[in-house]
Design an enzyme around this catalytic site. Structure first.
Site, short mmCIF file in Angstrom:
data_model
loop_
_atom_site.label_atom_id
_atom_site.label_comp_id
_atom_site.label_asym_id
_atom_site.label_seq_id
_atom_site.Cartn_x
_atom_site.Cartn_y
_atom_site.Cartn_z
N PHE A 219 -47.90 47.29 43.97
CA PHE A 219 -46.50 47.29 44.43
C PHE A 219 -45.97 48.70 44.70
O PHE A 219 -44.77 48.94 44.62
CB PHE A 219 -45.61 46.55 43.41
N ILE B 116 -54.58 44.41 47.61
CA ILE B 116 -53.94 44.45 46.29
C ILE B 116 -53.33 43.11 45.92
O ILE B 116 -52.45 43.02 45.07
CB ILE B 116 -52.89 45.57 46.22
N GLY B 117 -53.80 42.05 46.60
CA GLY B 117 -53.27 40.72 46.33
C GLY B 117 -52.47 40.22 47.51
O GLY B 117 -51.89 39.14 47.50
N THR B 118 -52.50 41.01 48.57
CA THR B 118 -51.71 40.73 49.76
C THR B 118 -52.35 39.68 50.65
O THR B 118 -51.67 39.07 51.47
CB THR B 118 -51.61 42.04 50.56
N LYS C 131 -46.03 42.18 62.41
CA LYS C 131 -45.15 43.23 61.87
C LYS C 131 -45.35 43.49 60.37
O LYS C 131 -45.01 44.56 59.90
CB LYS C 131 -43.70 42.83 62.09
N GLY C 132 -45.83 42.54 59.60
CA GLY C 132 -46.00 42.81 58.17
C GLY C 132 -44.99 42.08 57.32
O GLY C 132 -43.82 41.99 57.65
N GLY D 220 -45.08 42.24 53.52
CA GLY D 220 -45.20 42.61 52.11
C GLY D 220 -43.87 42.87 51.41
O GLY D 220 -43.76 42.73 50.20
N GLU D 221 -42.87 43.27 52.16
CA GLU D 221 -41.63 43.71 51.52
C GLU D 221 -40.38 42.96 51.96
O GLU D 221 -39.43 42.83 51.19
CB GLU D 221 -41.48 45.21 51.76
#
Ligand code: FES
Ligand code: FES
Lengths: 186, 746
Positions: free
Chosen positions: B247, B472-474, B708-709, B711-712
């Site tokens: 994270f 990382i778990g993504t 675009k992603g 993760g956040e």
């Protein structure tokens, strides 16, 4: 002392010293033979008496599927089954488990066949990083045995000793419910 | 003709079996022979210096091999620059065991190395240190007088300081009919991935090291180790095939890596250093901050003026920054703006990016201010957002490559049942519970970084893709395999993705929700180059049925190249390999964003969260009973793993709004809840209904994949939506996170 002030093993050591002030450190450091039965296999280990079951599994038996997330009984990552009951292996001294039947995540799989719960975890994407997963699975198997959890809310409550920082909570509970409702866990 | 049978499919994680059977190996799981265990001793004071070190008792303990402190550590690279990693902010990097100076509580001051873990840990408690203490400061709020602009440096390229003011904020704010002036406070937070930070260093001899490390950047840490210890890059190999969450905490090399490597080189032995949970609080964290906002609108609710000032913690030795104050101007058109950002140096370790750094901090303040404005104006909070909807990026006037935020609002509001909301605070109840509905907007950058991919058609006719990136778990492993499989027309099983290894071609550290675009696009480029090479080989083959075929009439499908219109005319990959004398066929390609083309556009992801809370009428305990988040993030490669990214982020939102905070005792300068029992994160019992919606967003401009992603972005809107729901339920505005029930008691 920053590290040791709340360290359980340190306390055990101090306790041992207080109980037997004549004992010198050298004796205290002596290795002991410990017989552990893990995943059906007998092992004889030479351990310091204050080695936790978690460290015995990980460092001495190379069973690293059981994880260390806190070493203080606060996260559940180290959950294993001991005579069918879920226990926190970080809060258990290895020497105290002679004669017990210990099952770790490596022993949950049946030959090449995944346990239904393992498959359900995959199907429900019940993990991201996977670090809490072995503990979640062992804990849920213990939960099934206990037979106390009737509803989804019960399962959530009784699984809450197993933290998941990735936030895979819903997938985890979905996976457990599917197996529980299907009665596939025996 | 491109057929994409895998992209868009909700495939199960490819490493699922390893993760559910315990065979997935993390940094502390490698069984290496003759392993020594290192245990870190941390300072018990917050600031000052060490005046005496006595390691004799520790060293006298049988089984202890060495105790390293600043007094006896081996000599190391001298210049600060050599310690700097790719993510180092401007300033002087912290160098473990460098000198006797103490800069923060829990700073590593010694490493005990022993034959057994238990001996090392016990010996660590025998190391005697005397300190000379100096006064220290650990609170942003109490030290606003020390606030100053941040120094600039290389790593701040991605984190520009706030833009210059526009219009005349003072005048416009003064004149506006509707305005809100509010202050927001956030305490420190720690990433607390479930996996403890750990490094297993294998001493291979001849100056060579193999390092199993918990990191988000294998190459970043390889360069760090080689630079600091004066080793050749190719002699240092950092492996991180499984990472138990990070994270952001694994963006920079952490001190257990440094200490483990130092001990291994010094003792010429294999050394493992694992931090305990308490020590995990001496590393990276999200900075405490204070934000002041003044927003104003005209009669119709159109924003006319905005001031956003952020006062954010940094350490005494590095100027860490985030982008906080200017986010409102990327979401809403406002002609009179004033954005400020100041660092407040404290005697704590340097903060590090933590999931949606800056974005979630800012959007909590902005979207709660918007909610207050809606109440002042007497209009629906969602309606206020729509009245201020930006069709082009207001901060640059550039068009978006795509923006489906309106769709996010609509779909999430519908699914949530927003129209059932009675706006009157405290008006909705359910038994003994007050019910509150709140909503907020999320926004995040769509980054893409350079990445190099090696694509190999193996002797067996399979596709091997190599890159140093981590997972990382993504879901990176699975997603990249899907992209590669489709590009070469192979089933998933015939693609091998090699990752998490610094020996593989270059990747940036895994951060900023950038990997699917960075690595994914590079895979497309490399696969295209490989296909070209294969076609050339096909033409050269002696009895090739495709020798005269035009490239556009050929298709890659099921491990063969065939005529589009006559698939029976084909050549198997294996035949191509055979014609290549049985040798594998390789290409390497760098994937880069189309900077020139993209300069004309704004690239962002958006989200909208709608939240229901229940607040107990008597006890004021708060429960997030359900939440819906809709996300516009371009093409979703794997809806299953992407869904987990968003719902996991939503849990983070609940955590940030209601649970997690690292509490500092200002008299001691240290965290008083540095453990998982008292640092609260949601348990299973805290997580109820979470719904994730992906709004359709076709983006032909952003990159070859239109991604675009994710993760956040799922986190950004949640804390504000929860805080707004708490207001709706109770009529109380609590602008300090996390919101505790006691603040709601009369
Ligand atoms: S490691 Fe045992 S409960 Fe956390
Ligand atoms: S899957 Fe990462 S902690 Fe649970």
């Amino acid at each position: 002392m920053f590290i040791a002030s709340d360290d359980i093993f340190h306390k055990v050591w101090i306790l041992a010293k207080t109980l037997n002030p004549m004992e010198n450190e050298h004796q205290f450091n002596e290795l002991q033979t410990v017989r552990l039965k893990v995943n059906g296999e007998q092992h004889e280990l030479l351990l310091l008496p204050w080695v936790s079951l978690l460290d015995a599994l990980r460092e001495h038996l190379d069973l690293t599927g059981t994880k260390k997330g806190c070493d203080h009984g606060q996260c559940g990552a180290c959950t294993v089954l001991c005579d069918g009951k879920r226990i926190l292996s970080c809060l258990t001294l290895a020497v105290l488990k002679e004669g017990a039947e210990i099952t770790t995540i490596e022993g949950v799989v049946r030959g090449n066949q995944l346990h239904p719960l393992q498959q359900a975890f995959i199907d429900h994407d019940a993990f991201q990083c996977g670090y809490c997963t072995p503990g979640q699975i062992c804990s849920a198997i213990g939960l099934f045995k206990e037979g106390k959890a009737k509803t989804r809310e019960d399962v959530k409550e009784l699984m809450s000793g197993n933290l998941c920082r990735c936030g895979a909570n819903i997938g985890i509970i979905d996976a457990i419910m599917e197996v529980k409702d299907g009665g596939m866990y025996e | 003709m491109a057929i994409k049978p895998n992209i868009g499919q909700p495939l199960n994680r490819l490493e699922g079996r390893q993760k559910v059977t315990g065979s997935a190996k993390y940094a502390a799981d490698y069984h290496v022979p003759q392993l020594l265990y290192g245990y870190v001793v941390n300072s018990t004071i917050t600031k000052g210096k060490i005046v005496r070190v006595d390691t004799s008792a520790a060293k006298a303990l049988p089984g202890v091999v060495e105790v390293l402190t600043h007094e006896n550590r081996p000599g190391l690279a001298w210049f600060d620059l050599q310690y700097a990693d790719m993510d180092a902010p401007p300033g002087t990097v912290f160098k473990p065991l460098h000198d006797n100076k103490i800069r923060f509580n829990g700073q590593p001051v010694a490493l005990v190395v022993a034959e057994e873990f238990e001996i090392a840990r016990y010996a660590a408690s025998l190391v005697q240190l005397d300190y000379e203490e100096e006064p220290f400061v650990t609170s942003v709020e109490a030290n606003l007088s020390k606030a100053r602009p941040a120094k600039k440096g290389i790593a701040t390229a991605l984190k520009p300081p706030p833009p210059a003011p526009t219009g005349n904020f003072e005048k416009a704010y003064e004149a506006a009919p509707f305005k809100v002036d509010a202050e927001y406070y956030h305490g420190n937070e720690h990433h607390n991935p479930m996996e403890l930070f750990a490094t297993t260093t294998v001493y291979e001899g001849n100056g060579k090291l193999t390092i199993y490390d918990k990191t988000q950047g294998t190459i970043n840490n390889q360069l760090f180790v080689a630079n600091v210890f004066g080793l050749r890059y190719k002699d240092v190999r950092v492996l991180a095939p499984y990472v138990g969450g990070a994270f952001g905490s694994g963006l920079r090399p952490q001190y257990q890596l440094f200490l483990s490597v130092m001990a291994a080189l010094h003792l010429k032995r294999n050394v493992r250093v694992v931090l305990d949970r308490h020590q995990m609080f001496t590393l990276a964290h999200r900075p405490q901050n204070l934000q002041q906002l003044q927003f104003a609108t005209d009669e119709n609710g159109k924003l006319t003026a905005a001031r956003h000032a952020a006062f954010v913690e940094t350490s005494s030795y590095e100027d860490y920054t985030e982008v906080i104050s200017s986010w409102s101007h990327r979401l809403y058109p406002i002609s009179n703006t004033r954005f400020e950002y100041k660092v407040v140096p404290l005697d704590l370790s340097t903060p590090t990016d933590m999931r949606a750094p800056g974005g979630v901090t800012a959007m909590h303040a902005i979207e709660c201010t918007m909610d207050q404005l809606a109440y002042k104006l007497g209009i629906d909070p969602l309606e206020l957002r729509l009245r201020n909807y930006a069709e082009v990026d207001p901060s640059t006037e550039k068009p978006f490559t795509s923006k489906a935020l309106r769709e996010c609002y609509r779909q999430a509001a519908d699914s949530f049942g927003w129209s059932n909301r009675n706006p009157e605070p405290g008006s909705m109840t359910r038994g003994n519970k007050l019910v509150g509905y709140g909503m907020a907007t999320g926004v995040w950058d769509a980054y893409q970084f350079p990445s190099r991919i090696e694509a190999i058609l193996t002797k067996e006719g399979k596709l091997m893709i190599n890159n140093a990136v981590t997972d990382i778990g993504t879901g990176t492993f699975t997603v990249m395999t899907q992209i590669a499989a489709d590009e070469l027309g192979l089933p998933i099983e015939d693609v091998i993705f090699g990752y998490g290894d610094s020996k593989k071609p270059f990747s940036m550290f895994q951060g900023g929700s950038s990997m699917t675009s960075s690595t994914g696009v590079a895979i497309v480029m490399a696969a295209k180059a490989l296909k070209k090479k294969l076609l050339e080989k096909v033409k050269e083959m002696s009895d090739s049925p495709l020798a005269d075929a035009d490239e556009k009439d050929l298709v890659f499908r099921n491990g063969r190249i065939a005529l589009v219109n006559e698939p029976s005319v084909h050549i198997n990959f294996q035949e191509i390999v055979a014609a290549n004398k049985g040798q594998a066929i390789k290409t390497t390609k760098m994937g880069k964003p189309h900077l020139l083309k993209l300069r004309k556009y704004s690239k962002m992801t958006h989200s909208a969260s709608f939240v229901e809370v229940e607040v107990d009428k008597d006890l004021k305990t708060i429960t997030v009973t359900r939440a819906v988040t809709a996300v516009a993030a371009g093409k979703i490669i794997n809806p299953r793993t992407a869904h987990s990214q968003i719902s996991g982020s939503m849990v983070w939102g609940i955590s940030k709004a209601l649970q997690e905070e690292s509490v500092i005792d200002e008299n001691l300068g240290k965290y008083v809840n540095a453990n998982l029992a008292e640092y609260h994160i949601p348990t299973h019992a805290d997580v109820h209904q979470l719904e994730v919606i992906f709004a359709e967003e076709r983006d032909e401009l952003i990159n070859e994949l239109g991604v675009k992603g994710v993760g956040e972005i799922g986190l950004v809107a949640m804390p504000a939506a929860i805080a707004n729901a708490v207001f709706h339920a109770t009529g109380k505005r609590i602008n300090k996170l996390p919101i505790h029930f006691d603040e709601l008691l009369e």
